[in-house]
Scaffold this motif. Structure first.
Motif, short mmCIF file in Angstrom:
data_model
loop_
_atom_site.label_atom_id
_atom_site.label_comp_id
_atom_site.label_asym_id
_atom_site.label_seq_id
_atom_site.Cartn_x
_atom_site.Cartn_y
_atom_site.Cartn_z
N PHE A 8 0.81 -1.44 0.00
CA PHE A 8 -0.09 -0.02 -0.07
C PHE A 8 0.99 1.18 0.18
CE2 PHE A 8 0.26 -1.77 4.18
CZ PHE A 8 0.98 -0.91 5.09
N CYS A 9 0.36 2.23 -0.47
CA CYS A 9 1.07 3.53 -0.66
C CYS A 9 1.21 4.13 0.69
CB CYS A 9 0.31 4.46 -1.64
SG CYS A 9 1.23 6.04 -1.87
N ARG A 10 2.45 4.78 1.09
CA ARG A 10 2.41 5.49 2.14
C ARG A 10 2.85 7.13 2.05
NH1 ARG A 10 5.75 0.37 3.92
NH2 ARG A 10 4.99 -0.15 2.03
N GLU A 13 -2.95 9.96 3.22
CA GLU A 13 -3.72 9.28 4.16
C GLU A 13 -4.71 8.18 3.51
OE1 GLU A 13 -5.57 11.00 7.51
OE2 GLU A 13 -4.04 12.80 7.35
N SER A 14 -4.90 8.50 2.13
CA SER A 14 -5.65 7.59 1.08
C SER A 14 -5.29 5.98 1.43
CB SER A 14 -5.66 7.69 -0.30
OG SER A 14 -6.43 9.10 -0.23
N LEU A 15 -3.87 5.78 1.64
CA LEU A 15 -3.15 4.63 1.72
C LEU A 15 -3.59 3.40 0.70
CD1 LEU A 15 -3.83 3.96 5.43
CD2 LEU A 15 -1.80 4.82 4.22
N CYS A 16 -3.50 4.11 -0.55
CA CYS A 16 -4.13 3.31 -1.53
C CYS A 16 -3.52 1.73 -1.72
CB CYS A 16 -4.13 3.99 -3.23
SG CYS A 16 -4.97 5.36 -3.12
N GLY A 17 -4.18 0.83 -1.87
CA GLY A 17 -3.56 -0.64 -2.19
C GLY A 17 -3.09 -0.79 -3.49
N PHE A 42 -8.05 2.30 -6.68
CA PHE A 42 -7.86 3.90 -6.85
C PHE A 42 -6.48 3.86 -6.67
CE2 PHE A 42 -7.33 8.12 -5.08
CZ PHE A 42 -7.71 8.81 -5.86
N ALA A 43 -5.54 4.95 -7.19
CA ALA A 43 -4.32 5.18 -6.96
C ALA A 43 -4.33 6.68 -7.71
CB ALA A 43 -3.20 4.29 -7.17
N CYS A 44 -3.38 7.53 -7.24
CA CYS A 44 -2.98 8.77 -8.07
C CYS A 44 -1.57 8.53 -8.86
CB CYS A 44 -3.05 9.92 -7.32
SG CYS A 44 -1.64 10.15 -6.29
#
Ligand code: SF4
Length: 740
Positions: A8-10, A13-17, A42-44
């Motif tokens: 997961f993204c760090r 705060e969305s912490l996208c998988g 979802f991810a940016c």
């Protein structure tokens, strides 16, 4: 053999998988994880390009020491022993508080990193902690401490059930949410409207969020406190107060009624420019909704009255009956009852005063806006050494020019980072750290311990790849620094010995197999989960898409989990009332300065604070600088055109920046994105070629300039002068400082 691993993204705060494709031990590609329990695909672009930050040629791969104006490669043993000896000598001769630490945002997105950093400082006996919070959110912690008895008790809007959401000074479509994990921001906001609810976006700019959902309302920058006063005034006038709940669960109601009685919508409109009929319509939709919430973020926090604003917001949500109810605001459940634990242990509840200005600590940290003075002012407790861990205060703190001068006065400046950034460029030692993908971890502390999630789940991750150089995790570095300085982590000899012993075991295990020894991170994370009765680390790894947890239903916070002594919401804490007594003077000042331009900040999809400017495609072409956004009417009045250079001045500094016209701004407002100004970073080969300016050069620091309740710096909504660029720029810019 290529392999796809879940993590997961760090970054936010969305912490996208994420699905991470690994080839030959390196990350080849990152994709959003469509199977993730909460973020479901979802991810940016920041999250999907982050391996380019970690794989950059600028990545620090071994410790470095500055000798004069040269950098020398040194061994870990040399770096740790020299730093430890210097720390020991400072503690012995100047006292423990002479050694300070600044904890950056990157540290907060790990679990062991901030824990061991704090353990090192506790081992030394130093209270000189600083953190990013006083740049963006300490007001929320300070107010929650007063109102709910614990700084981390942070009610959040029940986004998926609310029938009315009022978003003030926040732009979740670009910045995501703060103190709450809500992926797919735009979709979730549109869903409120689809189920017949109402969304309001109150902001000096017609933001990306305002364009996606809801009704946008302009507000003059830094006047939010008057908006909240009138909101509450109108709520009371129209019978929107739940008197039964107020009597049962709160104290201080009489003082609140008295406070707002003179602040009618007609009166405050003069400074807010929120017209009375609009405010009345907004309050009516809030009052009549079956579940409503006010939510705010950095646009409010970073103003001059962030604490008062957040306090009034929480009062409104409480007295309207929306606190602790479905569709209103909820208090999440983490893996422990963190407020109860904190109250018992005193964690984050220290009451230490700063040497300069007598400010109280918030979450056991002093205001960052005092750091330069604490370094530059001689005397007892003067800061002489600074550890910067996962942060870049020279770009993020107010009055960066003065701070750079202060850093040059330090006897010891050490940065723990993946890059030699602007702050690292002035350091005596830079210590290379692992990236988030090179260590095991659990999700961010807010969801983990406080359940600040719209769709709760837990997730663990192993290291996705191994570090390619000598990078080490921060927990191991702080353990070694404790030993070298002759102290124990958290002052516990047993913990220090046990961890040293397990690290030595790791060293033996690795002999001949490469890699550097370190503390047993997985074991420690597993211990944390087991003590909290939340399973095991290995067990969580069996759910690579997140292990779903029950959603908060509301109704179990008031009278039950709240940790004030009387178990009531304290609507009128004396500290906040005292501060509110200054509002008449503030109001008069806003009226007197009505014609001045006020500067706000702005985020973009490509950048996250100063982090992503070293990725080529994030800063290529027209993205290679920040711009001053100006309303066309203001531009015409000031003689500015699209692409022209403007000088933006405060009494602290002047910066020169190209202009972009933007009709989405409220006239009288200019916007300048933050996180820029990398030209003299010696370790950022891409970012240092960008030409953007550091907006925080314009902000003032010091005890008279920061917010009294929380110590927040005033980083948005302050008055500026803007004029066409002319003549040589006075060298008070970051460039001038760095060359000094
Ligand atoms: S929104 Fe972007 S930066 Fe934030 S966690 Fe998701 S991918 Fe990472």
């Amino acid at each position: 053999m290529p392999e796809t691993r879940q993590t997961f993204c760090r970054i936010c705060e969305s912490l996208c998988g994420l699905d991470v494709r690994v080839e030959n031990g390196r990350i080849a590609e990152i994709r959003p994880n469509p199977r993730h329990a909460a973020t479901s695909g979802f991810a940016c672009m920041k999250g999907l390009n982050q391996h380019k930050m970690y794989g950059s040629r600028d990545r620090l791969s071994h410790p470095e020491k500055r000798v004069g104006d040269r950098w020398e490669r040194v061994s870990w043993d040399q770096a740790i022993s020299e730093i430890g000896a210097k720390v020991r000598s400072l503690v012995d001769t100047r006292g423990a508080d002479a050694v300070a630490m600044y904890v950056g945002t990157a540290a907060g997105f790990g679990i062991l990193h901030p824990l061991f950093a704090q353990g090192f400082m506790n081992g030394l006996g130093s209270d000189s902690m600083y953190a990013t919070a006083t740049q963006d959110c300490a007001n929320k912690f300070a107010v929650a401490h007063e109102v709910y008895g614990f700084p981390f008790t942070q009610p959040f809007p029940d986004v998926d059930r609310t029938r009315c959401l009022v978003v003030v000074g926040a732009n979740p479509v670009v910045s995501k949410w703060s103190f709450l994990q809500v992926p797919h921001s735009g979709k979730r906001l549109r869903e409120i409207e689809a189920r017949g609810g109402k969304v309001w976006v109150v902001d000096p700019r017609r933001t990306e969020t305002a364009k996606v959902a809801g009704e946008h309302v302009f507000i003059r920058p830094d006047t939010d406190v008057f908006f909240y006063l009138s909101f509450l005034h109108e709520l009371i006038a129209t019978g929107g107060v739940d008197r039964r709940r107020v009597a049962l669960h709160t104290t201080g109601w009489d003082a609140i009624e008295k406070l707002v009685q003179d602040w009618s919508p007609e009166r405050t409109a003069e400074v807010t420019h929120v017209w009375p009929e609009t405010l009345r319509e907004m309050v009516a939709s809030y009052r009549l909704a079956d579940g409503a919430a006010l939510y705010s973020s950095t646009g409010v926090n970073m103003g001059s009255r962030g604490s008062l604003c957040f306090w009034l917001q929480e009062v409104i949500n409480a007295v309207s009956g929306n606190l602790d109810r479905r569709g209103g605001t909820l208090v999440g459940h983490g893996i422990v009852d963190f407020a109860k634990f904190g109250k018992r242990s005193g964690m984050f509840l220290k009451d230490v005063r700063s040497r300069i200005g007598g400010f109280r600590t918030v979450n056991d940290a002093f205001p960052g806006g005092l750091l330069a003075d604490e370094i530059l002012t001689p005397g007892d407790r003067q800061v002489r050494a600074l550890f910067v861990t996962g942060g870049n205060p020279l770009l993020t703190m107010p009055n960066a020019g003065k701070l750079a001068r202060a850093f040059r006065e330090l006897e010891l400046l050490v940065t723990l980072d993946i890059y030699k950034n602007e702050t690292g460029s002035l350091a005596h030692y830079v210590l290379p750290c692992t990236s988030p993908f090179e260590r095991p971890d659990l999700i961010f502390a807010f969801p983990l311990f406080m359940g600040m999630q719209s769709r709760p789940y837990l997730q663990a991750t192993e290291a996705v790849v191994a570090p390619e150089g000598e990078q080490r995790d921060e927990a191991s570095i702080y353990l070694d620094l404790c030993r070298a300085a002759g102290v124990s982590l958290f002052g516990s000899k047993a913990a220090q010995k046990l961890l040293e012993w397990s690290t030595a075991l790791d060293r033996r295990r690795r002999t001949g197999r490469g890699g550097l020894p370190g503390v047993p991170q997985e074991l420690l994370l597993s211990l944390l989960l087991r003590v909290s009765r939340a399973g095991s680390f290995r067990g969580l790894l069996q759910s690579p898409n997140g292990q779903v947890r029950p959603e908060p239903a509301g109704g179990d916070f008031l009278g039950e989990r709240i940790v004030t002594e009387d178990r009531k919401v304290h609507l009128a804490p004396p500290r906040l009332l005292d501060e509110a007594a200054k509002l008449e003077a503030d109001f008069a000042e806003h009226r007197a300065r009505a014609g001045e331009l006020r500067l706000i900040t702005r985020r973009s999809h490509e950048t996250h604070n100063s982090w992503t400017h070293n990725i080529e495609e994030h800063v290529s072409g027209t993205r290679s600088t920040n711009h001053l956004y100006v309303h066309p009417d203001d531009a015409a009045r000031l003689g500015l055109a699209e692409g022209a250079l403007a000088d933006v001045s405060t009494r602290t500094a002047t910066v020169r920046v190209p202009v972009k016209l933007l009709a989405d701004l409220m006239p009288g407002t200019v916007a300048l994105p933050h996180g820029w100004g990398h030209q003299h970073a010696t370790g950022l080969s891409v970012a240092s070629r960008t030409t953007g300016v550091n907006v925080n050069l314009l902000a003032a620091d010091g005890p008279d300039e920061i917010e009294k309740v929380s110590g927040m710096a005033h980083l948005t909504g302050f008055p500026v002068e803007v004029r066409p660029a002319e003549g040589p720029l006075e060298p008070r810019s970051w460039a001038g400082i760095a060359n000094a």
